[in-house]
Scaffold this motif. Structure first.
Motif, PDB file in Angstrom:
ATOM      1  N   ALA A 147       0.826  -1.208   0.000  1.00 24.46           N
ATOM      2  CA  ALA A 147       0.000   0.000   0.000  1.00 24.46           C
ATOM      3  C   ALA A 147       0.854   1.249   0.000  1.00 24.46           C
ATOM      4  O   ALA A 147       2.010   1.238   0.429  1.00 24.46           O
ATOM      5  CB  ALA A 147      -0.917   0.000   1.222  1.00 24.46           C
ATOM      6  N   ALA A 148       0.268   2.335  -0.463  1.00 24.35           N
ATOM      7  CA  ALA A 148       0.916   3.643  -0.385  1.00 24.35           C
ATOM      8  C   ALA A 148       0.825   4.157   1.045  1.00 24.35           C
ATOM      9  O   ALA A 148       0.084   3.628   1.878  1.00 24.35           O
ATOM     10  CB  ALA A 148       0.247   4.613  -1.349  1.00 24.35           C
ATOM     11  N   ALA A 149       1.591   5.198   1.328  1.00 24.07           N
ATOM     12  CA  ALA A 149       1.609   5.741   2.680  1.00 24.07           C
ATOM     13  C   ALA A 149       0.679   6.927   2.866  1.00 24.07           C
ATOM     14  O   ALA A 149       0.183   7.169   3.968  1.00 24.07           O
ATOM     15  CB  ALA A 149       3.036   6.170   3.050  1.00 24.07           C
ATOM     16  N   GLY A 150       0.410   7.675   1.802  1.00 18.73           N
ATOM     17  CA  GLY A 150      -0.215   8.980   1.935  1.00 18.73           C
ATOM     18  C   GLY A 150      -1.719   9.022   1.873  1.00 18.73           C
ATOM     19  O   GLY A 150      -2.411   7.999   1.969  1.00 18.73           O
ATOM     20  N   LEU A 151      -2.219  10.217   1.688  1.00 13.23           N
ATOM     21  CA  LEU A 151      -3.652  10.484   1.671  1.00 13.23           C
ATOM     22  C   LEU A 151      -4.353   9.634   0.612  1.00 13.23           C
ATOM     23  O   LEU A 151      -3.900   9.539  -0.522  1.00 13.23           O
ATOM     24  CB  LEU A 151      -3.877  11.972   1.373  1.00 13.23           C
ATOM     25  N   GLY A 152      -5.464   8.997   1.000  1.00 16.59           N
ATOM     26  CA  GLY A 152      -6.221   8.152   0.094  1.00 16.59           C
ATOM     27  C   GLY A 152      -5.934   6.676   0.241  1.00 16.59           C
ATOM     28  O   GLY A 152      -6.697   5.839  -0.247  1.00 16.59           O
ATOM     29  N   THR A 153      -4.848   6.337   0.928  1.00 18.57           N
ATOM     30  CA  THR A 153      -4.473   4.926   1.028  1.00 18.57           C
ATOM     31  C   THR A 153      -5.443   4.112   1.884  1.00 18.57           C
ATOM     32  O   THR A 153      -5.629   2.922   1.633  1.00 18.57           O
ATOM     33  CB  THR A 153      -3.041   4.766   1.564  1.00 18.57           C
ATOM     34  N   SER A 196       6.490   2.556   0.137  1.00 18.40           N
ATOM     35  CA  SER A 196       7.436   3.670   0.007  1.00 18.40           C
ATOM     36  C   SER A 196       7.195   4.660   1.144  1.00 18.40           C
ATOM     37  O   SER A 196       6.360   5.557   1.037  1.00 18.40           O
ATOM     38  CB  SER A 196       7.263   4.352  -1.356  1.00 18.40           C
ATOM     39  N   TRP A 197       7.938   4.471   2.230  1.00 18.40           N
ATOM     40  CA  TRP A 197       7.791   5.344   3.390  1.00 18.40           C
ATOM     41  C   TRP A 197       8.633   6.595   3.186  1.00 18.40           C
ATOM     42  O   TRP A 197       9.850   6.515   3.033  1.00 18.40           O
ATOM     43  CB  TRP A 197       8.227   4.615   4.665  1.00 18.40           C
ATOM     44  N   ALA A 256      -0.820  13.328   7.188  1.00 18.18           N
ATOM     45  CA  ALA A 256      -1.651  12.206   6.720  1.00 18.18           C
ATOM     46  C   ALA A 256      -0.891  10.887   6.804  1.00 18.18           C
ATOM     47  O   ALA A 256      -1.436   9.868   7.235  1.00 18.18           O
ATOM     48  CB  ALA A 256      -2.111  12.462   5.286  1.00 18.18           C
ATOM     49  N   VAL A 257       0.352  10.903   6.402  1.00 17.97           N
ATOM     50  CA  VAL A 257       1.175   9.688   6.448  1.00 17.97           C
ATOM     51  C   VAL A 257       1.336   9.195   7.869  1.00 17.97           C
ATOM     52  O   VAL A 257       1.185   7.998   8.155  1.00 17.97           O
ATOM     53  CB  VAL A 257       2.553   9.955   5.798  1.00 17.97           C
ATOM     54  N   ARG A 258       1.629  10.093   8.779  1.00 18.91           N
ATOM     55  CA  ARG A 258       1.833   9.699  10.180  1.00 18.91           C
ATOM     56  C   ARG A 258       0.548   9.136  10.784  1.00 18.91           C
ATOM     57  O   ARG A 258       0.585   8.160  11.546  1.00 18.91           O
ATOM     58  CB  ARG A 258       2.342  10.885  11.002  1.00 18.91           C
ATOM     59  N   CYS A 259      -0.581   9.733  10.444  1.00 20.39           N
ATOM     60  CA  CYS A 259      -1.858   9.232  10.962  1.00 20.39           C
ATOM     61  C   CYS A 259      -2.223   7.884  10.351  1.00 20.39           C
ATOM     62  O   CYS A 259      -2.784   7.015  11.031  1.00 20.39           O
ATOM     63  CB  CYS A 259      -2.971  10.239  10.694  1.00 20.39           C
ATOM     64  N   ASN A 260      -1.896   7.702   9.078  1.00 25.86           N
ATOM     65  CA  ASN A 260      -2.265   6.464   8.381  1.00 25.86           C
ATOM     66  C   ASN A 260      -1.600   5.233   8.976  1.00 25.86           C
ATOM     67  O   ASN A 260      -2.162   4.135   8.925  1.00 25.86           O
ATOM     68  CB  ASN A 260      -1.902   6.570   6.893  1.00 25.86           C
ATOM     69  N   VAL A 261      -0.409   5.396   9.519  1.00 25.91           N
ATOM     70  CA  VAL A 261       0.300   4.245  10.084  1.00 25.91           C
ATOM     71  C   VAL A 261      -0.547   3.534  11.134  1.00 25.91           C
ATOM     72  O   VAL A 261      -0.620   2.310  11.173  1.00 25.91           O
ATOM     73  CB  VAL A 261       1.643   4.686  10.712  1.00 25.91           C
ATOM     74  N   GLY A 262      -1.197   4.306  11.967  1.00 25.33           N
ATOM     75  CA  GLY A 262      -1.999   3.712  13.029  1.00 25.33           C
ATOM     76  C   GLY A 262      -3.331   3.146  12.559  1.00 25.33           C
ATOM     77  O   GLY A 262      -3.984   2.417  13.311  1.00 25.33           O
ATOM     78  N   LEU A 309      -3.837   1.781   9.131  1.00 18.35           N
ATOM     79  CA  LEU A 309      -3.763   0.891   7.977  1.00 18.35           C
ATOM     80  C   LEU A 309      -4.192  -0.534   8.304  1.00 18.35           C
ATOM     81  O   LEU A 309      -4.913  -1.171   7.527  1.00 18.35           O
ATOM     82  CB  LEU A 309      -2.350   0.888   7.392  1.00 18.35           C
ATOM     83  N   ALA A 310      -3.762  -1.050   9.429  1.00 16.15           N
ATOM     84  CA  ALA A 310      -4.120  -2.431   9.787  1.00 16.15           C
ATOM     85  C   ALA A 310      -5.630  -2.577   9.924  1.00 16.15           C
ATOM     86  O   ALA A 310      -6.222  -3.550   9.444  1.00 16.15           O
ATOM     87  CB  ALA A 310      -3.416  -2.840  11.078  1.00 16.15           C
ATOM     88  N   GLY A 311      -6.266  -1.607  10.571  1.00 16.37           N
ATOM     89  CA  GLY A 311      -7.716  -1.664  10.716  1.00 16.37           C
ATOM     90  C   GLY A 311      -8.420  -1.545   9.385  1.00 16.37           C
ATOM     91  O   GLY A 311      -9.424  -2.222   9.136  1.00 16.37           O
ATOM     92  N   ALA A 312      -7.893  -0.692   8.513  1.00 17.51           N
ATOM     93  CA  ALA A 312      -8.494  -0.534   7.183  1.00 17.51           C
ATOM     94  C   ALA A 312      -8.380  -1.828   6.384  1.00 17.51           C
ATOM     95  O   ALA A 312      -9.320  -2.239   5.695  1.00 17.51           O
ATOM     96  CB  ALA A 312      -7.815   0.608   6.439  1.00 17.51           C
ATOM     97  N   ALA A 313      -7.240  -2.474   6.475  1.00 20.89           N
ATOM     98  CA  ALA A 313      -7.003  -3.697   5.707  1.00 20.89           C
ATOM     99  C   ALA A 313      -7.703  -4.904   6.300  1.00 20.89           C
ATOM    100  O   ALA A 313      -8.025  -5.856   5.594  1.00 20.89           O
ATOM    101  CB  ALA A 313      -5.506  -3.968   5.626  1.00 20.89           C
ATOM    102  N   GLY A 314      -7.919  -4.881   7.615  1.00 18.63           N
ATOM    103  CA  GLY A 314      -8.391  -6.076   8.290  1.00 18.63           C
ATOM    104  C   GLY A 314      -7.291  -7.106   8.388  1.00 18.63           C
ATOM    105  O   GLY A 314      -7.545  -8.312   8.434  1.00 18.63           O
ATOM    106  N   ALA A 315      -6.046  -6.642   8.395  1.00 16.52           N
ATOM    107  CA  ALA A 315      -4.871  -7.513   8.439  1.00 16.52           C
ATOM    108  C   ALA A 315      -3.715  -6.709   9.032  1.00 16.52           C
ATOM    109  O   ALA A 315      -3.723  -5.481   8.999  1.00 16.52           O
ATOM    110  CB  ALA A 315      -4.517  -8.017   7.046  1.00 16.52           C
ATOM    111  N   PRO A 316      -2.694  -7.376   9.572  1.00 14.40           N
ATOM    112  CA  PRO A 316      -1.620  -6.646  10.252  1.00 14.40           C
ATOM    113  C   PRO A 316      -0.721  -5.845   9.313  1.00 14.40           C
ATOM    114  O   PRO A 316      -0.549  -6.200   8.144  1.00 14.40           O
ATOM    115  CB  PRO A 316      -0.820  -7.761  10.935  1.00 14.40           C
TER     116      PRO A 316
END
Length: 234
Positions: free
Chosen positions: A141-147, A172-173, A180-186, A188-195
């Motif tokens: 996945a991408a790191a930024g806004l929209g990911t 690509s970190w 947005a990138v810093r917030c997405n880290v926390g 992403l796992a919930g969005a994906a339903g995977a670690p």
């Protein structure tokens, strides 16, 4: 897992470099590794493709195989049609991966773009190949806004098809992550339903092979053979 399908949430997000990192870490652990690219687009005859980049980064010990190549940088089905060339079916992908798995500890099947990019006129996709193989999918996945949106959609598409998801790796970190990138880290796992299983730094594909192999383990979590720890990641 002897076969892992590597898919992205889109294009140009670090899928090939992530595939190379997983391969490099497995090779360093003494495992034999093969990388299969079902359809390479946007390169001409004799030009280096994604499997060549994987070999450059992960080292010559990795076995690589490309099933089809199309000159225009389009979805495989469209590129094949425009070039007048044969498409690749999920059954062909599964057969090639199974043959590689018979002589390798790990086979990585790298898709083209996202999970549901079409491989042929019937609408077959990488997800169909994963289903035929019975293989889990690693999502890059991408790191930024929209990911979060596209990562959620990819996870839902996998679950709707009964496919297992290994986890998510940020392809690509950035060296200087924005809000947005810093917030997405926390999230992403919930969005994906995977670690969340790692983060490959921006520019990693520009490293020399030796340095890439020396550093790759620090970009991936323990389930992929590395030492990266999400709890301590910024």
């Amino acid at each position: 897992m002897s076969v892992i399908v590597v898919s992205g949430t889109g294009t140009e997000i670090g899928k090939t470099v992530t595939t190379a990192a997983v391969a490099a870490v497995a090779l360093a652990a003494g495992r034999s590794v093969a990388v299969l690219k079902p359809a390479q687009t946007g390169v001409g005859p004799g030009d280096p493709g994604d499997v060549d980049e994987v070999r450059r980064l992960a080292g010559d010990r990795v076995t690589t195989l490309e099933l089809a190549r199309y000159p225009e940088p389009l979805a495989p089905a469209t590129a094949a049609l425009r070039a007048g060339l044969a498409t690749v079916s999920p059954a062909e992908v599964a057969e090639a991966a199974a043959k590689l798995a018979a002589s390798h500890d790990l086979v990585l099947v790298e898709g083209a773009g996202g999970l549901l990019v079409r491989f042929d006129a019937d609408g077959a996709t990488l997800a169909d190949a994963a289903r035929v193989l019975g293989a889990p999918v690693l999502v890059v996945a991408a790191a930024g806004l929209g990911t979060l949106n596209v990562t959620t959609l990819t996870g839902e598409a996998l679950r709707a098809r009964g496919l297992a998801q290994v986890g998510v790796v940020i392809g690509s970190w950035p060296a200087v992550p924005d809000l947005a990138v810093r917030c997405n880290v926390g999230e992403l796992a919930g969005a994906a339903g995977a670690p969340l299983l790692g983060a490959v730094p921006e520019g990693a594909g520009g490293l020399g092979g030796g340095e890439f192999r020396a550093r790759a383990g620090g970009w991936l979590g323990s389930s992929l053979g590395g030492t990266w720890e999400g709890a301590s990641f910024p």
